[in-house]
Design an enzyme around this catalytic site. Structure first.
Site, PDB file in Angstrom:
ATOM      1  N   ASN A 170      -9.273   2.675   0.209  1.00  0.00           N
ATOM      2  CA  ASN A 170      -8.679   3.087  -1.061  1.00  0.00           C
ATOM      3  C   ASN A 170      -7.203   2.715  -1.070  1.00  0.00           C
ATOM      4  O   ASN A 170      -6.518   2.836  -0.068  1.00  0.00           O
ATOM      5  CB  ASN A 170      -8.813   4.598  -1.271  1.00  0.00           C
ATOM      6  CG  ASN A 170      -8.409   4.987  -2.670  1.00  0.00           C
ATOM      7  OD1 ASN A 170      -9.126   4.699  -3.625  1.00  0.00           O
ATOM      8  ND2 ASN A 170      -7.243   5.595  -2.822  1.00  0.00           N
ATOM      9  N   TYR A 174       1.279   6.574  -4.835  1.00  0.00           N
ATOM     10  CA  TYR A 174       1.678   7.984  -4.803  1.00  0.00           C
ATOM     11  C   TYR A 174       3.094   8.054  -4.271  1.00  0.00           C
ATOM     12  O   TYR A 174       3.372   7.499  -3.210  1.00  0.00           O
ATOM     13  CB  TYR A 174       0.758   8.803  -3.891  1.00  0.00           C
ATOM     14  CG  TYR A 174      -0.689   8.382  -3.883  1.00  0.00           C
ATOM     15  CD1 TYR A 174      -1.557   8.774  -4.903  1.00  0.00           C
ATOM     16  CD2 TYR A 174      -1.189   7.581  -2.863  1.00  0.00           C
ATOM     17  CE1 TYR A 174      -2.887   8.381  -4.892  1.00  0.00           C
ATOM     18  CE2 TYR A 174      -2.518   7.188  -2.844  1.00  0.00           C
ATOM     19  CZ  TYR A 174      -3.364   7.581  -3.860  1.00  0.00           C
ATOM     20  OH  TYR A 174      -4.670   7.184  -3.834  1.00  0.00           O
ATOM     21  N   ARG A 175       3.959   8.754  -4.981  1.00  0.00           N
ATOM     22  CA  ARG A 175       5.349   8.826  -4.548  1.00  0.00           C
ATOM     23  C   ARG A 175       5.470   9.510  -3.185  1.00  0.00           C
ATOM     24  O   ARG A 175       4.626  10.343  -2.824  1.00  0.00           O
ATOM     25  CB  ARG A 175       6.173   9.593  -5.581  1.00  0.00           C
ATOM     26  CG  ARG A 175       5.848  11.072  -5.566  1.00  0.00           C
ATOM     27  CD  ARG A 175       6.760  11.832  -6.493  1.00  0.00           C
ATOM     28  NE  ARG A 175       6.584  13.250  -6.345  1.00  0.00           N
ATOM     29  CZ  ARG A 175       6.239  14.068  -7.342  1.00  0.00           C
ATOM     30  NH1 ARG A 175       6.021  13.603  -8.558  1.00  0.00           N
ATOM     31  NH2 ARG A 175       6.123  15.360  -7.119  1.00  0.00           N
ATOM     32  N   TRP A 188      -0.345  13.249  -3.006  1.00  0.00           N
ATOM     33  CA  TRP A 188      -1.730  13.013  -3.412  1.00  0.00           C
ATOM     34  C   TRP A 188      -2.165  14.118  -4.366  1.00  0.00           C
ATOM     35  O   TRP A 188      -2.494  15.228  -3.923  1.00  0.00           O
ATOM     36  CB  TRP A 188      -2.640  13.041  -2.183  1.00  0.00           C
ATOM     37  CG  TRP A 188      -2.716  11.769  -1.406  1.00  0.00           C
ATOM     38  CD1 TRP A 188      -2.711  10.502  -1.890  1.00  0.00           C
ATOM     39  CD2 TRP A 188      -2.873  11.647   0.026  1.00  0.00           C
ATOM     40  NE1 TRP A 188      -2.846   9.593  -0.871  1.00  0.00           N
ATOM     41  CE2 TRP A 188      -2.950  10.263   0.309  1.00  0.00           C
ATOM     42  CE3 TRP A 188      -2.968  12.565   1.072  1.00  0.00           C
ATOM     43  CZ2 TRP A 188      -3.110   9.779   1.607  1.00  0.00           C
ATOM     44  CZ3 TRP A 188      -3.125  12.083   2.361  1.00  0.00           C
ATOM     45  CH2 TRP A 188      -3.199  10.710   2.623  1.00  0.00           C
ATOM     46  N   GLU A 231      -9.540  -1.111  -4.293  1.00  0.00           N
ATOM     47  CA  GLU A 231      -8.552  -1.684  -5.209  1.00  0.00           C
ATOM     48  C   GLU A 231      -8.114  -3.088  -4.786  1.00  0.00           C
ATOM     49  O   GLU A 231      -7.709  -3.888  -5.641  1.00  0.00           O
ATOM     50  CB  GLU A 231      -7.325  -0.765  -5.313  1.00  0.00           C
ATOM     51  CG  GLU A 231      -7.502   0.460  -6.212  1.00  0.00           C
ATOM     52  CD  GLU A 231      -8.203   1.648  -5.561  1.00  0.00           C
ATOM     53  OE1 GLU A 231      -8.557   1.548  -4.364  1.00  0.00           O
ATOM     54  OE2 GLU A 231      -8.397   2.675  -6.228  1.00  0.00           O
ATOM     55  N   ASP A 280       9.692  13.618 -13.289  1.00  0.00           N
ATOM     56  CA  ASP A 280       8.414  12.920 -13.333  1.00  0.00           C
ATOM     57  C   ASP A 280       8.168  12.163 -14.638  1.00  0.00           C
ATOM     58  O   ASP A 280       8.941  12.255 -15.575  1.00  0.00           O
ATOM     59  CB  ASP A 280       7.285  13.933 -13.100  1.00  0.00           C
ATOM     60  CG  ASP A 280       6.253  13.397 -12.129  1.00  0.00           C
ATOM     61  OD1 ASP A 280       5.810  12.255 -12.319  1.00  0.00           O
ATOM     62  OD2 ASP A 280       5.918  14.118 -11.176  1.00  0.00           O
TER      63      ASP A 280
END
Ligand SMILES: Cc1cc2nc3c(=O)[nH]c(=O)nc-3n(C[C@H](O)[C@H](O)[C@H](O)COP(=O)(O)O)c2cc1C
Ligand SMILES: [Mn+2]
Length: 502
Positions: A170, A174-175, A188, A231, A280
């Site tokens: 996967n 994600y920051r 996550w 991906e 964000d």
């Protein structure tokens, strides 16, 4: 034009296309870059390569995705819909009829087979290898994005894990909040595949983080694929060339060979820390919450590695175009499951999960409601808070037109559906995190089958009169700004108006 194979050729392409500015003045990764970039993004300006970032030897690239044109350049297409067409060709494969069809089918199958990542022995991403005490995240020009962010955040990573049960790879974006030289948090969110791998782990989960990839692979990390689809395969398919990977130096994970920087490391199942707050993409600071701790065991790099970054915040920001690419690329897949869908639009101002406008070919009563429920049951679209359904002839990308039908066709008592379900991890509006209200607005035309009166016809000029006015336009001597010879708005101006409205 084939898509760029790595970040450096992407930078070269952007430069040749006058889509990149090199900034030589020294800038501070602490807030200053955010403010510079924010002004550039909002003005539709170029990608920025900061050559001198305070406290770091690495150059920082930002705003690489910040316009529709750059997004198209990244994919090597004229319009983002052209990317979707390629995917649609594969999704809609039918049993072949006749020889020509069979050959075509085989070519399509080959394009899928060629998409699988290919393992190679060595790659530029490991020209420099730092392990143990040499690992030092402080050396990277990691940005602190907004004033209330407690620390710098890595914002454009491709985080690679494997499902502990199935082994399937996967890749997600994600920051990662920097904690110290060798540690970050891993953001996550609960609906994400990366988190699922973590929850399945027994004790320890190895993680690789690739920074500075070719633009399609970077995009693919943000794509909402079903969990069992890798991906990197999507990236290979969209690039028309498989992604090359090399074995990690300290972990059993293959990493993209073309990466500028790779962080190798692991996460212990039960070790969490208080991550955030973070300015964000909702336009608000998301509150601090416990997230897993990522320990870095190695940093590998190309020589003179370039660090990629992105800033999210109140829309529109650079990530708007990553989202728009997903909207276009995933339309065929959405149509596969809900075939009456003609088109859909996720307004940038709706931060993608807040609103979805969808047009449908309506054939039976209640079909708008059927489609709403389908969307609320479909992958990441299930987190959509409000859905507006319109008829097939309505342009979902023209918000004025949509507003017109919402006003004209809706009886709020009859056509508004209020329900509830899962909401985005970051949504601060619901009383309870993760769960709350959903709104569906049916702005399609109704008819007696749905218990209404006869629906009136919409006003349209007859084609004969339109043709007459087209042919006589010059006789009238009326000049309209932005209009063609016949007084109609030029088609090519439509996208521009569209952009201005965003
Ligand atoms: C710039 C950017 C930052 C993102 N940050 C996060 C994040 O911090 N946490 C998260 O769960 N998703 C984040 N996302 C969304 C995920 O990347 C996206 O949902 C992706 O599909 C996740 O992959 P997965 O489904 O394989 O887990 C971000 C997306 C973008 C474009
Ligand atoms: Mn995934």
């Amino acid at each position: 034009m084939s898509p760029p194979p790595d970040l450096r050729s992407w930078i070269e392409l952007l430069e040749n296309e006058r889509e990149l500015v090199r900034v030589t003045a020294e800038v501070d990764p602490d807030l200053e870059i955010t403010e510079i970039n924010d002004r550039v993004v909002k003005a539709g300006g170029p990608a920025l390569l900061f050559e001198s970032v305070k406290g770091s030897r690495h150059q920082l690239l930002i705003n690489q995705f910040g316009s529709e044109r750059r997004m198209c350049l990244a994919f090597g297409v004229e319009r983002l819909d052209d990317v979707a067409a390629k995917l649609e060709g594969v999704l809609e494969m039918q049993p072949p009829q006749g020889l020509v069809d069979k050959v075509r089918g085989l070519q399509k199958l080959k394009s899928i087979a060629d998409s699988l990542p290919r393992r190679v022995r060595s790659g530029p991403c490991q020209e420099v290898v730092l392990t143990g005490d040499d690992v030092d995240l402080d050396a990277l020009p990691i940005q602190r994005c907004w004033p209330e962010d407690p620390a710098p955040f890595i914002t454009l990573p491709a985080v690679i894990t494997h499902d502990p049960r199935s082994g399937v790879r996967n890749v997600g974006m994600y920051r990662m909040q920097k904690v110290d030289k060798r540690t970050t948090y891993m953001h996550w969110q609960i609906h994400k595949d990366g988190r699922a791998d973590y929850l399945l782990a027994d004790g320890k989960l190895e993680v690789a983080v690739a920074l500075g990839l070719d633009p399609i692979t970077t995009y693919s990390a943000s794509a909402p694929l079903p969990k069992h689809i890798d991906e990197l395969m999507l990236a290979g398919f969209l690039r028309g060339d498989s992604v090359e990977v090399v074995p990690g130096k300290t972990i059993g994970i293959d990493v993209p060979a073309n990466a500028e920087i790779v962080l190798e490391g692991y996460i212990e199942k039960d070790e969490v820390g208080l991550e955030g707050p973070f300015g964000d993409h909702t336009g608000y600071y998301t509150a601090a919450e416990p997230f897993p701790v990522f320990h870095v065991t190695a940093v590998t790099m190309r020589r003179n590695a370039i660090y990629p970054s992105i800033v999210v915040g109140k829309p529109p920001q650079e990530d708007a175009w990553l989202g728009k690419a997903t909207e276009r690329i995933f339309l065929p897949a959405v149509r596969m499951t809900v075939p009456e869908i003609v088109d859909f639009d996720l307004p940038i101002a709706g931060a993608f999960h807040n609103c979805c406008i969808v047009s449908i070919r309506k054939a039976f009563p209640g079909q708008a409601q059927k489609v709403m429920h389908a969307i609320w049951g479909l992958g990441m679209l299930s987190l959509t808070k409000a859905i507006v359904v319109v008829d097939e002839h309505v342009n979902v990308h023209d918000y004025n037109e949509v507003m017109f039908y919402v006003g004209a066709n809706v009886d709020p008592k009859r056509d508004v559906l209020l329900t509830e379900g899962p909401l985005d991890h970051l949504d601060h509006a619901p009383t309870q995190q993760f769960y709350g209200g959903k709104l569906g607005i049916d702005a399609t035309r109704k008819g007696p089958l749905e218990g209404t009166r006869e629906w009136p016809p919409e006003i349209e000029m007859s084609p004969e009169v339109k043709a007459l006015v087209d042919s006589r336009w010059s006789e009238y001597g009326i000049e309209l700004v932005g209009a063609a010879e016949n007084g109609r708005m030029r088609q090519s101006l439509a996208p521009l108006r569209h952009l201005l409205r965003r």
